[in-house]
Design a protein around this motif. Sequence first.
Motif: not given
Length: 447
Positions: A82-97, A140-149
């Motif tokens: 799961f997190y390997q796919s999440v971290l491939d998205v730079s925007k999501l990686e920035e939110i996590i950091k 600031g996580l948008e619903p589209k990223w939530y649904l994709s993941a």
Amino acid sequence: MKCPFSFLSRPSSPSAQANHYNYSASVVKPDWVWDENQLVIDGQTEINEQLRMIDFHEGDIHLLHHMRPMISRKIDWIVDSFYQSVLDVSKLEEIIKEHSTVEKLKETLREHLLDMFSGNVDQAFIMKRLKIAKVHKRVGLEPKWYLSAFQNLQNAFLQTIYQEVKDEQLLLQMVRTTTKLLNLEQQLVLEAYEKENILEKEQQYELVKNELKSKITTFSEELEDLSLGTNAAVEELVTSSNEVSMSIRNSSKTASNTREQAEEGRDILQLLQEHIGVIHVKTSSMEESLKHLGQSSAQINKVVSAVEDIASRIKLLSLNASIEAARAGEQGLGFAIVAREVNKLSEEAKSTVVQIADLAHQSAEISTRVVHAVEEVRGLAEQGKAQSKESGDMFIHILNSMKNSAEDIILLEEQIRELITTIEGIGSSTATVAESVERLNRISLNL
């Protein structure tokens, strides 16, 4: 900060295929009975309706509970994928950091996924999903990223089930139950997302409304003060304009009266010019008569001189007659008397002639003085005539100027009337603005 990011993982590696086992043989009894009693959560009417619509019942709860060991064995692979796919998205990686670390989030996701398969779908289960939605919204996580993941996560669950379960009927039941569970999860989270968005919009609306209300109130107060000041200025201006209009009307009347008086003065000057002309003519005639009088006085003086000469000669004759009468004696007495009378008459004539000469002399002197006086009068008449002409021209100029001034005053009076009308219109408009301000204040109070 705990933020599970309930997303999905990539497909499993080939090695995972070798780790499957006969789930039906180890977990499910041969006499397995599917409990289809409707699941009911106290105090959650709408949630219960949602559960009914997706056909989520007590049998699903039991099956989730029995699926938990299988999911627990695969949890690390699911979370890592799961997190390997999440971290491939730079925007999501920035939110996590920015808000947490990957390790913390992995641990949170493990707990969350295991909790999903605990079989405890109750009020606490719902509150946890609402909390997840709030955290996602806050970071600031948008619903589209939530649904994709989430879709990736669903794929990982289904892949795990297909790898572990060989009984087709049980496999179908697990897939259905897992799909229902994930659908309920999405419903709860997305509904919470929507409520948070609505709340945020309402808060923003309230903020904008209060700010707008404040600005409207401030603007209304300033506009009201301006309207009051403008009304006062307009009223004062109307009063001043009326006073100016009254002064102009009075000036117009005064100018009209002055013009009439000037016209009367012009007529008097014209009459005076005529009289001066007549005096000039009469003076010239008098001067001519005085010249004739002077000539007559000169002739009288000549006659007086002639009479004096005659009187002297008569006196001489009378003297001679007296001498001859004395020589004649008594015969000449009568002639002597005549001679004496003649002599006496001669004396009287001479005396009268002397008086006439004095009178003629005095008359000549008076005539001379009169001639001088007449000449002075004629000179003054000439000057008076010239001055009268200048005065007449001046009066004509004054009349023309006063005529133009009167016309200008009439035009100015008309313009003042128009100005008063315009000012009164401004006053009416200002009153309308004041009414609009009051309405605006009432509207702002009702916002």
